[in-house]
Design a protein around this motif. Sequence first.
Motif, PDB file in Angstrom:
ATOM      1  N   UNK A   1      19.451  -7.392 -30.036  1.00  0.00           N
ATOM      2  CA  UNK A   1      19.711  -6.854 -31.371  1.00  0.00           C
ATOM      3  C   UNK A   1      21.206  -6.677 -31.604  1.00  0.00           C
ATOM      4  N   UNK A   2      21.906  -6.179 -30.590  1.00  0.00           N
ATOM      5  CA  UNK A   2      23.348  -6.027 -30.715  1.00  0.00           C
ATOM      6  C   UNK A   2      24.054  -7.353 -30.878  1.00  0.00           C
ATOM      7  N   UNK A   3      23.611  -8.359 -30.144  1.00  0.00           N
ATOM      8  CA  UNK A   3      24.256  -9.670 -30.235  1.00  0.00           C
ATOM      9  C   UNK A   3      23.986 -10.352 -31.566  1.00  0.00           C
ATOM     10  N   UNK A   4      22.869 -10.066 -32.203  1.00  0.00           N
ATOM     11  CA  UNK A   4      22.609 -10.655 -33.522  1.00  0.00           C
ATOM     12  C   UNK A   4      23.640 -10.168 -34.536  1.00  0.00           C
ATOM     13  N   UNK A   5      23.844  -8.846 -34.629  1.00  0.00           N
ATOM     14  CA  UNK A   5      24.799  -8.338 -35.623  1.00  0.00           C
ATOM     15  C   UNK A   5      26.234  -8.692 -35.231  1.00  0.00           C
ATOM     16  N   UNK A   6      26.519  -8.708 -33.947  1.00  0.00           N
ATOM     17  CA  UNK A   6      27.854  -9.139 -33.513  1.00  0.00           C
ATOM     18  C   UNK A   6      28.071 -10.609 -33.851  1.00  0.00           C
ATOM     19  N   UNK A   7      27.029 -11.428 -33.721  1.00  0.00           N
ATOM     20  CA  UNK A   7      27.154 -12.849 -34.034  1.00  0.00           C
ATOM     21  C   UNK A   7      27.408 -13.096 -35.510  1.00  0.00           C
ATOM     22  N   UNK A   8      26.764 -12.301 -36.381  1.00  0.00           N
ATOM     23  CA  UNK A   8      26.989 -12.450 -37.818  1.00  0.00           C
ATOM     24  C   UNK A   8      28.457 -12.174 -38.155  1.00  0.00           C
ATOM     25  N   UNK A   9      29.019 -11.115 -37.579  1.00  0.00           N
ATOM     26  CA  UNK A   9      30.450 -10.814 -37.775  1.00  0.00           C
ATOM     27  C   UNK A   9      31.330 -11.883 -37.144  1.00  0.00           C
ATOM     28  N   UNK A  10      30.994 -12.289 -35.941  1.00  0.00           N
ATOM     29  CA  UNK A  10      31.869 -13.138 -35.153  1.00  0.00           C
ATOM     30  C   UNK A  10      31.954 -14.568 -35.661  1.00  0.00           C
ATOM     31  N   UNK A  11      30.933 -15.019 -36.358  1.00  0.00           N
ATOM     32  CA  UNK A  11      30.846 -16.429 -36.734  1.00  0.00           C
ATOM     33  C   UNK A  11      31.974 -16.879 -37.636  1.00  0.00           C
ATOM     34  N   UNK A  12      32.355 -16.047 -38.595  1.00  0.00           N
ATOM     35  CA  UNK A  12      33.198 -16.511 -39.690  1.00  0.00           C
ATOM     36  C   UNK A  12      34.599 -15.915 -39.675  1.00  0.00           C
ATOM     37  N   UNK A  13      34.815 -14.824 -38.945  1.00  0.00           N
ATOM     38  CA  UNK A  13      36.142 -14.206 -39.048  1.00  0.00           C
ATOM     39  C   UNK A  13      37.277 -15.117 -38.586  1.00  0.00           C
ATOM     40  N   UNK A  14      37.109 -16.021 -37.581  1.00  0.00           N
ATOM     41  CA  UNK A  14      38.242 -16.885 -37.235  1.00  0.00           C
ATOM     42  C   UNK A  14      38.674 -17.785 -38.392  1.00  0.00           C
ATOM     43  N   UNK A  15      37.691 -18.346 -39.110  1.00  0.00           N
ATOM     44  CA  UNK A  15      38.035 -19.222 -40.227  1.00  0.00           C
ATOM     45  C   UNK A  15      38.710 -18.441 -41.345  1.00  0.00           C
ATOM     46  N   UNK A  16      38.215 -17.241 -41.649  1.00  0.00           N
ATOM     47  CA  UNK A  16      38.854 -16.418 -42.676  1.00  0.00           C
ATOM     48  C   UNK A  16      40.297 -16.115 -42.285  1.00  0.00           C
ATOM     49  N   UNK A  17      40.518 -15.751 -41.029  1.00  0.00           N
ATOM     50  CA  UNK A  17      41.879 -15.462 -40.574  1.00  0.00           C
ATOM     51  C   UNK A  17      42.787 -16.675 -40.762  1.00  0.00           C
ATOM     52  N   UNK A  18      42.295 -17.850 -40.389  1.00  0.00           N
ATOM     53  CA  UNK A  18      43.099 -19.062 -40.532  1.00  0.00           C
ATOM     54  C   UNK A  18      43.408 -19.349 -41.993  1.00  0.00           C
ATOM     55  N   UNK A  19      42.456 -19.082 -42.882  1.00  0.00           N
ATOM     56  CA  UNK A  19      42.635 -19.382 -44.298  1.00  0.00           C
ATOM     57  C   UNK A  19      43.517 -18.376 -45.020  1.00  0.00           C
ATOM     58  N   UNK A  20      43.842 -17.267 -44.360  1.00  0.00           N
ATOM     59  CA  UNK A  20      44.724 -16.272 -44.973  1.00  0.00           C
ATOM     60  C   UNK A  20      46.201 -16.628 -44.844  1.00  0.00           C
ATOM     61  N   UNK A  21      46.551 -17.554 -43.930  1.00  0.00           N
ATOM     62  CA  UNK A  21      47.951 -17.851 -43.644  1.00  0.00           C
ATOM     63  C   UNK A  21      48.253 -19.332 -43.810  1.00  0.00           C
ATOM     64  N   UNK A  22      49.484 -19.675 -44.234  1.00  0.00           N
ATOM     65  CA  UNK A  22      49.904 -21.076 -44.257  1.00  0.00           C
ATOM     66  C   UNK A  22      50.095 -21.591 -42.834  1.00  0.00           C
ATOM     67  N   UNK A  23      50.088 -22.911 -42.673  1.00  0.00           N
ATOM     68  CA  UNK A  23      50.120 -23.515 -41.337  1.00  0.00           C
ATOM     69  C   UNK A  23      51.358 -23.138 -40.550  1.00  0.00           C
ATOM     70  N   UNK A  24      52.509 -23.002 -41.219  1.00  0.00           N
ATOM     71  CA  UNK A  24      53.752 -22.709 -40.510  1.00  0.00           C
ATOM     72  C   UNK A  24      53.783 -21.306 -39.929  1.00  0.00           C
ATOM     73  N   UNK A  25      52.861 -20.437 -40.358  1.00  0.00           N
ATOM     74  CA  UNK A  25      52.802 -19.051 -39.885  1.00  0.00           C
ATOM     75  C   UNK A  25      51.425 -18.679 -39.344  1.00  0.00           C
TER      76      UNK A  25
END
Length: 455
Positions: A351-375
Amino acid sequence: MSTNPPAVAGPTPPAEASARPHTINLIAGTVGHFVEWYDWYVYGLMAAIFAPHIFPSDSRLASLLAAFLTYAIGFIIRPMSGFIISPLADRFGRRIVLSLSVSGMALGALIIGLTPGYETIGVAAPILFVIARIMQGISAGGEAQSAISFMVEHAPAHRRGLYGSFSNTASGLATLAATGAAALSTAAFSPETLDAWGWRVPFIVGGVLGIFGLILRTHSDESPEYEAQSKANKKPSKGRVGYLLRHYPKQLIQTAALSAPAVAYYTWATFLPTYAELTSGRDNTSTLAGSVIGLCILVVVVPFCGWLSDRIGRRLIFPIIGAIGMVVLFYPLMMALRYPGFGVYVAVAASGWVVLGIWQAVYPTIQAELFPASLRVSGIGVAHQFVIATLGGTAPLIATAFINAGHPNWIPIYMSVIVLICLLIYFTIPETGSKTPRATVAMEDREVVEGEKRA
């Protein structure tokens, strides 16, 4: 906020074709990330076994606290390494940093696996463990943000959520493999053999796997988006962090909040079996086996949610729903471990891994999309590594201290309060996903567009 004008979304530019990932690049990013985090997680899982031999004390809990304190040293090094190495990845490329990081992590694992015990070499044993963790901290400090950028920048525009999820799928598989290695070691060896040398096997395996990861990464291609922006980029590496602090403070706070639930991830990944053993008397073999079952669910949930985010959007469904699930479920889940039974432990872990997986799946892409490539690597690295060090690295140590003080129920309360603060920040994050085949990962990235024109 960024001073760059927004990149124009429109037909895919010619350089986009080269940005489509080759198989070797996907494998290099995923397998290399897997090796990194296998070596990182296995320490926490085996700490209860090797602690008396490397950090001897009159009390088992005191030895365990010393082992987790050494574990935390690696996390303390991570933000310092992130501040130094991340700008280099933005200036000189993602591939070279990724190759160096997997080398340092593997070497640290070999040192831990081959260091004689305290009875043989005395105080040199814990010193070597500290050195190994410092090396691994330096390596990890450059790994996560470089791998995220590498994977997302190699992805087609309509698959960035999926490819960004691969980094955390790899870390989930690494946690699964590390937990499986720990479970196999405790099951395959007698207690005497496990204490004598059996606990070393998972570390040595990790060191050997690191060589394979290094070969893959040295034969991968550099990110096409990095190559495009480097043609127009004028920022010196030493000035990138200062530029971020001046122009992207909101994005840095949002990135930190996206990473901060790692306090729950590291508790679930490295401490939950120990917690169950200390609070309810479960044996370590059964708890590790139960964690393996739960992790199998995680590695399915993460890529599925990443794939889904490319179709329905990133922000509202995934980090927000995942955070709500953690706040609501963590306390009753951990309290349920007071009841006996293998099935209870599996249900809690899964149960813990399900909710952690929902959070974990997309945050790397969101982080990458917040910044330009040079930064991008610098922006993710500065925020991510700071919160990982302060919250993720100290999670097992704080959890052990709570139990030692007689307050095990404080552990889920502590995690839930942190996640609740993050949840409030998530509502300020814009929807970063796009169904248009725009040239850049970030909504605003003039340097990539200019670099593609010069190519």
